[in-house]
Design an enzyme around this catalytic site. Structure first.
Site, PDB file in Angstrom:
ATOM      1  N   CYS A  41       0.337  -1.373   0.421  1.00 21.12           N
ATOM      2  CA  CYS A  41       0.007  -0.104  -0.337  1.00 21.12           C
ATOM      3  C   CYS A  41       1.403   1.520  -0.065  1.00 21.12           C
ATOM      4  O   CYS A  41       1.803   1.243   0.644  1.00 21.12           O
ATOM      5  CB  CYS A  41      -0.686   0.061   0.862  1.00 21.12           C
ATOM      6  SG  CYS A  41      -1.763   1.402   0.805  1.00 21.12           S
ATOM      7  N   ASP A  56       0.411   3.525   1.788  1.00 26.47           N
ATOM      8  CA  ASP A  56       0.003   4.128   2.946  1.00 26.47           C
ATOM      9  C   ASP A  56       1.591   4.982   3.389  1.00 26.47           C
ATOM     10  O   ASP A  56       2.540   3.922   3.452  1.00 26.47           O
ATOM     11  CB  ASP A  56      -0.386   3.328   4.314  1.00 26.47           C
ATOM     12  CG  ASP A  56      -0.535   4.016   5.408  1.00 26.47           C
ATOM     13  OD1 ASP A  56      -0.168   4.516   6.284  1.00 26.47           O
ATOM     14  OD2 ASP A  56      -2.064   3.720   5.435  1.00 26.47           O
ATOM     15  N   ARG A 106       2.848   4.291   6.594  1.00 32.22           N
ATOM     16  CA  ARG A 106       3.329   4.273   7.621  1.00 32.22           C
ATOM     17  C   ARG A 106       3.846   2.568   6.864  1.00 32.22           C
ATOM     18  O   ARG A 106       3.718   1.695   7.695  1.00 32.22           O
ATOM     19  CB  ARG A 106       1.861   4.022   8.730  1.00 32.22           C
ATOM     20  CG  ARG A 106       1.435   4.847   8.809  1.00 32.22           C
ATOM     21  CD  ARG A 106       0.337   5.564   9.128  1.00 32.22           C
ATOM     22  NE  ARG A 106      -0.746   4.797   8.711  1.00 32.22           N
ATOM     23  CZ  ARG A 106      -2.274   4.990   8.662  1.00 32.22           C
ATOM     24  NH1 ARG A 106      -2.243   5.119  10.148  1.00 32.22           N
ATOM     25  NH2 ARG A 106      -2.984   4.462   7.840  1.00 32.22           N
ATOM     26  N   HIS A 149      -2.189  -4.168   4.575  1.00 30.52           N
ATOM     27  CA  HIS A 149      -2.099  -3.708   6.479  1.00 30.52           C
ATOM     28  C   HIS A 149      -3.559  -3.308   7.117  1.00 30.52           C
ATOM     29  O   HIS A 149      -4.478  -3.206   6.692  1.00 30.52           O
ATOM     30  CB  HIS A 149      -1.409  -2.323   6.451  1.00 30.52           C
ATOM     31  CG  HIS A 149      -1.421  -0.503   5.528  1.00 30.52           C
ATOM     32  ND1 HIS A 149      -2.798   0.105   6.682  1.00 30.52           N
ATOM     33  CD2 HIS A 149      -1.963  -0.193   4.561  1.00 30.52           C
ATOM     34  CE1 HIS A 149      -2.686   0.486   6.309  1.00 30.52           C
ATOM     35  NE2 HIS A 149      -2.152   0.484   4.575  1.00 30.52           N
ATOM     36  N   CYS A 180      -5.871  -0.413   6.855  1.00 27.63           N
ATOM     37  CA  CYS A 180      -5.736   0.181   5.454  1.00 27.63           C
ATOM     38  C   CYS A 180      -6.279   1.446   5.182  1.00 27.63           C
ATOM     39  O   CYS A 180      -8.289   0.742   5.239  1.00 27.63           O
ATOM     40  CB  CYS A 180      -5.547  -0.657   4.100  1.00 27.63           C
ATOM     41  SG  CYS A 180      -5.553   0.038   2.703  1.00 27.63           S
TER      42      CYS A 180
HETATM   43 CO    CO Z   1      -3.759   1.567   2.809  1.00 29.81          CO
END
Ligand code: CO
Length: 214
Positions: free
Chosen positions: A42, A44, A46, A98, A101
């Site tokens: 992803c 993302d 993080r 994750h 998400c």
């Molecule tokens: Co995500």
């Protein structure tokens, strides 16, 4: 440019700290990359692939998008996968989702986001296919997290259904496809699926065999 000063200064510190430990690191890396892993994860912020898996530059080829989707008409993702298996000859493709998400959560709600809605549609399809299981989960966060796992499962299958991936196995090549999920709150990766290591692990209706190139 001024607002990037922190980032650029931090980069200099990072490069110097690597060179202090291993003076030849960058010159060695500049010659070639020989990663064994392709990571599909992803976007993302993080979930930085190399960092959370304890790898260093050069060890992992990476593709990231919203909610780690592998869509069979996505030229970008397909190009990365083709390059990874045909040129770099990676041994492992790892699809990593994750918990929590945002892209997956969006697929459980009806808010309109614009262009991203077309992308999130891929996850709505996963939800719809597994709705009997998902709708039994009353807690919304838990339902989102289960959909995060089911989405990984689907995207792993999508990788295995790519004819060029099957071609590697058909020619006796070594390639495993894995599904992992990352916990943002504990920093840990865990398996969601058993590794797929050959045609025997794929439903027959998805077999696409033969010897045309590409
Ligand atoms: Co995500």
């Amino acid at each position: 440019m001024q607002d990037l000063d922190d980032l650029l200064a931090s980069n200099v510190n990072w490069a110097e700290s690597i060179k202090a430990e291993d003076p030849d690191f960058f010159t060695r890396l500049a010659e070639q990359q020989t990663p064994e892993y392709l990571w599909i994860g992803c976007s993302d912020s993080r979930v930085p692939a190399t960092q959370i898996s304890g790898m260093v530059p050069g060890e992992m080829f990476v593709h990231r998008n919203i909610a780690n989707c592998v869509v069979h008409t996505d030229l970008n993702c397909l190009s990365v996968i083709f390059y990874a298996i045909q040129v770099l000859k990676v041994k492992h493709i790892i699809v990593t989702g994750h918990y929590g998400c945002g892209g997956v959560r969006a697929a459980t709600e009806s808010t309109r986001y614009g262009l991203a809605d077309h992308w999130i549609r891929n996850i709505r399809d996963v939800y719809n296919r597994r709705r009997d299981e998902l709708n039994k989960i009353e807690d919304h966060d838990e339902r989102v997290n289960r959909l995060c796992e089911l989405n990984v499962e689907q995207q792993v299958a999508n990788v295995a259904h790519i004819p060029a991936v099957q071609h590697v196995w058909q020619n006796g090549g070594e390639l495993s496809i894995h599904g992992l999920i990352y916990g943002i709150s504990d920093g840990l990766l865990k398996r969601v699926t058993q590794p797929i290591t050959g045609l025997q692990d794929i439903a027959e209706e998805y077999h696409v065999l033969g010897s045309v190139s590409g």
